[in-house]
Enzyme design. Structure first.
Site, PDB file in Angstrom:
ATOM      1  N   ASN A  72       0.804  -1.220   0.000  1.00  0.00           N
ATOM      2  CA  ASN A  72       0.000   0.000   0.000  1.00  0.00           C
ATOM      3  C   ASN A  72       0.840   1.274   0.000  1.00  0.00           C
ATOM      4  OD1 ASN A  72       1.022  -0.027   2.583  1.00  0.00           O
ATOM      5  ND2 ASN A  72      -0.916   0.517   3.583  1.00  0.00           N
ATOM      6  N   GLY A  73       2.173   1.142  -0.146  1.00  0.00           N
ATOM      7  CA  GLY A  73       3.050   2.301  -0.220  1.00  0.00           C
ATOM      8  C   GLY A  73       3.752   2.657   1.073  1.00  0.00           C
TER       9      GLY A  73
ATOM     10  N   LYS B 152      12.023  39.365 -15.786  1.00  0.00           N
ATOM     11  CA  LYS B 152      10.995  38.394 -16.146  1.00  0.00           C
ATOM     12  C   LYS B 152       9.753  38.646 -15.330  1.00  0.00           C
ATOM     13  CE  LYS B 152      12.285  34.702 -12.878  1.00  0.00           C
ATOM     14  NZ  LYS B 152      12.781  33.334 -12.725  1.00  0.00           N
TER      15      LYS B 152
ATOM     16  N   ARG C 187       6.122  36.655 -13.754  1.00  0.00           N
ATOM     17  CA  ARG C 187       5.615  35.335 -13.374  1.00  0.00           C
ATOM     18  C   ARG C 187       4.161  35.449 -12.928  1.00  0.00           C
ATOM     19  NH1 ARG C 187       8.099  30.706 -11.785  1.00  0.00           N
ATOM     20  NH2 ARG C 187      10.135  31.713 -11.608  1.00  0.00           N
TER      21      ARG C 187
ATOM     22  N   GLY D 244      12.040  26.001 -18.651  1.00  0.00           N
ATOM     23  CA  GLY D 244      11.416  27.040 -19.459  1.00  0.00           C
ATOM     24  C   GLY D 244      12.011  28.417 -19.217  1.00  0.00           C
ATOM     25  N   THR D 245      12.174  28.783 -17.952  1.00  0.00           N
ATOM     26  CA  THR D 245      12.694  30.110 -17.609  1.00  0.00           C
ATOM     27  C   THR D 245      14.127  30.280 -18.088  1.00  0.00           C
ATOM     28  OG1 THR D 245      11.278  30.224 -15.656  1.00  0.00           O
ATOM     29  CG2 THR D 245      13.167  31.698 -15.728  1.00  0.00           C
TER      30      THR D 245
END
Length: 326
Positions: free
Chosen positions: A45-46, A202, A204, A237-238
């Site tokens: 169950n983890g 930038k 955000r 991405g940045t």
């Protein structure tokens, strides 16, 4: 009154989770020791089970764990390891988390947000940790979240010394990806011999994760080699957008240097196609073969962590590793 005096010597023990065993083995080799045998597995169950294979009573234990995806699993495993070692009568437990979990959530940007980096510090303390060691925290204020000694190691000397062999020191500009890391960029510039600074403006959207738009660069970059620095690269991405901004501003070429290679998809593809000449990172996190690309260079952080562990164990000065003064 008669007293009984113990004359035993201190004992250093290295314990590692399962997230990044290669790094732990490198650290152990640098210290000239072996890792503590640990039985660790997952139930159906983890649930995670951890048990030391040897006695740790009275020892100084350093619990090493990286935190790649799935981060929550590895954090829980580390907490359970700390608890098991505390209950096994370890004298002192030091958490070694090269990449601090939830480091980006270090403040409230909007109402009703958690400060998850503080929560992680509380979890470490509650589990039984006496001390914390990490590399290049997202913000230095995280040191104040943990109620005990914090060793904030810096990868700048390692990265900058390598970068210096790859560039013409007279034609380098150190570039911060945003205004928030200008102080770190100043440390980089000093290490590279007084290079000029620049930063990328930038924006955000706080409601959208892993998304920022690089707009323009402020500083002298035309015709120069730009060293674009950051503490971590997640989706890429940045940092890839910043490379394009620098190229458009006339930069001769760009080298990316970052400590933590999170590399969530599609980071590897973005970085490979970004136009950067080289991407230099450390191995604070494991980088599987499918996330490696020709421009990638990985430097080992193990010698630095090993030296810091030795200084802590010997009651020496971790600060002297960086500025030479104890």
């Amino acid at each position: 009154m008669s007293e009984i005096t113990a004359r035993g010597e201190k004992k250093l023990v290295l314990a590692s989770g399962r997230a990044h065993p290669e790094l732990a083995e490198e650290i152990a080799a640098a210290l000239g020791t072996e890792l503590l045998p640990i039985s660790a597995y997952d139930f159906a169950n983890g649930e995670i089970y951890v048990r030391s294979g040897e006695s740790v009573r009275g020892t100084d234990v350093f619990v090493i764990q990286a935190h790649p995806a799935p981060l929550n699993n590895w954090l829980m495993e580390q907490l359970i390891m700390i608890d098991s070692l505390k209950r096994a009568s370890a004298k002192r437990i030091t958490v070694v988390s090269p990449f601090y979990p939830y480091a980006r959530q270090d403040k409230k940007g909007r109402g009703r947000e958690p400060i998850s980096a503080r929560l992680v510090a509380d979890l470490y303390k509650t589990a039984g940790a006496n001390r914390l060691m990490s590399v290049d925290l997202h913000t230095s204020q995280i040191q104040g979240f943990f109620d005990g000694p914090v060793d904030h190691l810096m990868a700048i000397p390692l990265l900058a010394d390598y970068i210096r062999t790859r560039v013409d020191a007279d034609n380098v500009t150190v570039v911060s990806p945003d205004t928030g890391r200008v102080r770190v960029a100043e440390q980089w510039a000093e290490r590279l011999g007084g290079s000029p600074l620049a930063f990328v403006h930038k924006s955000r959207d706080l409601t959208v994760p892993n998304q920022a738009v690089s707009k323009q660069v402020v500083g002298q970059v035309e015709g120069r080699t730009c060293v674009l620095i950051d503490d971590m690269i997640d989706t890429g991405g940045t940092i890839s957008g910043a490379v394009q901004v620098l190229k458009n501003a006339g930069a001769k070429d760009v080298i990316i240097a970052a400590t933590h290679a999170v590399f969530s998809d599609p980071a590897a593809r973005r970085l490979a196609e970004s136009g950067a000449r080289e991407v230099v990172v450390t191995n604070t996190l494991p980088i599987p073969s499918e996330k490696r690309f020709p421009q990638l260079t990985v430097l080992s952080i193990a010698p630095l962590i090993a030296r810091a562990i030795r200084e802590v164990f010997d009651d020496g000065s971790v600060t002297s590793l960086f500025d030479g003064n104890a």
